[in-house]
Scaffold this motif. Sequence first.
Motif, short mmCIF file in Angstrom:
data_model
loop_
_atom_site.label_atom_id
_atom_site.label_comp_id
_atom_site.label_asym_id
_atom_site.label_seq_id
_atom_site.Cartn_x
_atom_site.Cartn_y
_atom_site.Cartn_z
N CYS A 422 -16.61 45.03 95.12
CA CYS A 422 -17.08 46.21 95.85
C CYS A 422 -18.14 46.97 95.06
CB CYS A 422 -15.90 47.13 96.18
SG CYS A 422 -14.82 46.41 97.43
N LEU A 423 -17.98 47.01 93.76
CA LEU A 423 -19.00 47.68 92.95
C LEU A 423 -20.32 46.92 93.03
CD1 LEU A 423 -16.90 48.74 89.81
CD2 LEU A 423 -18.09 50.29 91.40
N GLU A 424 -20.21 45.62 92.96
CA GLU A 424 -21.42 44.79 93.06
C GLU A 424 -22.13 45.04 94.37
OE1 GLU A 424 -20.23 40.79 90.66
OE2 GLU A 424 -20.85 40.52 92.76
N GLU A 425 -21.36 45.02 95.43
CA GLU A 425 -21.95 45.16 96.77
C GLU A 425 -22.56 46.54 97.00
OE1 GLU A 425 -19.49 41.90 99.39
OE2 GLU A 425 -19.24 44.04 99.85
N SER A 426 -22.00 47.53 96.32
CA SER A 426 -22.50 48.88 96.55
C SER A 426 -23.57 49.24 95.52
CB SER A 426 -21.35 49.88 96.48
OG SER A 426 -20.83 49.87 95.17
N GLY A 427 -23.99 48.27 94.70
CA GLY A 427 -24.96 48.54 93.65
C GLY A 427 -24.41 49.57 92.66
N ASP A 428 -23.15 49.39 92.28
CA ASP A 428 -22.46 50.26 91.34
C ASP A 428 -22.35 51.70 91.81
OD1 ASP A 428 -21.65 48.42 89.42
OD2 ASP A 428 -23.65 48.40 88.48
N ASN A 429 -22.36 51.91 93.12
CA ASN A 429 -22.16 53.24 93.67
C ASN A 429 -20.65 53.48 93.84
OD1 ASN A 429 -21.73 55.36 95.50
ND2 ASN A 429 -23.80 55.13 96.33
N VAL A 430 -20.09 54.30 92.94
CA VAL A 430 -18.63 54.47 92.88
C VAL A 430 -18.08 55.07 94.19
CG1 VAL A 430 -16.72 55.55 91.64
CG2 VAL A 430 -18.68 54.68 90.38
N THR A 431 -18.81 56.02 94.75
CA THR A 431 -18.33 56.65 95.98
C THR A 431 -18.22 55.62 97.11
OG1 THR A 431 -19.59 58.56 95.29
CG2 THR A 431 -18.72 58.61 97.51
N ARG A 432 -19.28 54.81 97.27
CA ARG A 432 -19.27 53.81 98.34
C ARG A 432 -18.21 52.75 98.11
NH1 ARG A 432 -25.07 52.81 99.17
NH2 ARG A 432 -24.68 50.58 99.01
#
Length: 455
Positions: A422-432
């Motif tokens: 999930c971090l990979e997919e969100s470009g390390d966006n913690v909230t997303r």
Amino acid sequence: MNRILIVDDELNMRLVLSAMLKKEGYEVAAASNGSEALQILKSGPVAAVITDLKMPQIDGMELLDRVSQKYPNIPVIMITAHGTVATAVEALKKGALDYITKPFELEELKNVVSKAIKTRDLKENELLLPPEEIERGGIIGSSQSTMDIFDAIKRVAPTTTTVLINGETGTGKELVAEAIHRNSPRKNNPLIKINCAAIAETLMESELFGYEKGAFTGAVLTKPGKFELANKGTLFLDEVSEIPRDMQVKLLRVLQEQEFERVGGIKTIKVDVRIIAATNQDLLQSIRKGDFREDLYYRINVFPVNVPPLRNRMNDLLPLVDYFIDKLNRKLELDIRGMDDAVTELLMRHKWPGNIRELENLMERMMLVAKTNVITVREVPSEFLTNLQDNVIAPFSEDNASFKDFMRTHMENVEKQMIIKCLEESGDNVTRAAKQLGISRKGLQLKMIKYNLRK
Ligand SMILES: Nc1ncnc2c1ncn2[C@@H]1O[C@H](COP(=O)(O)OP(=O)(O)OP(=O)(O)O)[C@@H](O)[C@H]1O
Ligand SMILES: [Mg+2]
């Protein structure tokens, strides 16, 4: 020697039936009322009971009750007067094998009695071969549920008994139907399939029964229907709940009499067809809603086979995975060796609403995108992970203890892999990423510390 017990208060009827049955080579015993019948049953073996419905004192219905309680292996056939089909259906519900309507033909009686004898043999057939010995027909699995299915196939395949296969979508109903046919004496004759949901209502009749040249515009040649094509073989009526009401009546007649006419034809065609039906609907509910005829239901539901959903037989999952890897390697010319533990656990946690078909499709998808010869969490489609959160299954009924150990050992690894993905997919966006995982931002941060994932 098969002894048939005839129960009727009319002497004439007893004589006629006796004569007919003796001519067919049966031994006959006759009783003029229910209590006499019970005496005869006590005194020696009886292969089947044919009883009139209306009799003084113990009537046919009550006799049926007593026979099914005391001698559950003895099939009972009811004789009913014309126009009392409702009572006959009542009798089928109570466990009568079949009914014949007065006046009946020798042929009809012969069919019903030989079916009764076969059913009795089936019920008494306790000498079961181990399941390995029947052809498995490509059905993979070793759970108790799968064993029960093999057992049912083994029992019913040698007979002509009508089978109703019930189960959710993708559970393997069609495979079961094929296995029954393939293990039956009819195996060298055709297995004809018809998907009742896929045929337009207007075409159903000609599809099933065929048509004569000129029966309607476009009918330039006489064409046989599925029933004729399936002669001496098996007809598989898939999604049987979808048969329109008026076709249900016509189907009922063929099932009862094994004869019909082509659309636009007058010649009566006789066939010898074994019926296997399948449905993913609750037919009893369809009956309540008025969508399915009750009499047809009892005609079809002679030998029910329930195919449970994958989530209730998760012991089958890993053998199925291995099987599909093998099968798809060949089909797609790949060389996948397996999947890592994290993926295994994800699959074990899924509810599989699409059952085995869903598993097969998922395996194909993951194998096609795998970068090495081992499937990892990276190959798991993200919708699958998202769905997982709403679809985590309850503990299994089978093999609970070992599953708990399994989960305890590997749960953290799965969680970590899911977070990485999930971090990979969100470009390390913690909230997303937290949102996709369905946990709070704070919660995710704590887990990232725990798993040493902070950059
Ligand atoms: N026990 C099993 N072993 C191996 N393959 C299986 C098994 N059960 C099902 N499959 C495979 O899963 C797919 C779906 O099976 P099938 O078509 O028999 O399901 P179904 O119950 O008829 O589904 P539907 O109700 O959607 O028609 C097929 O490709 C079938 O080969
Ligand atoms: Mg199917």
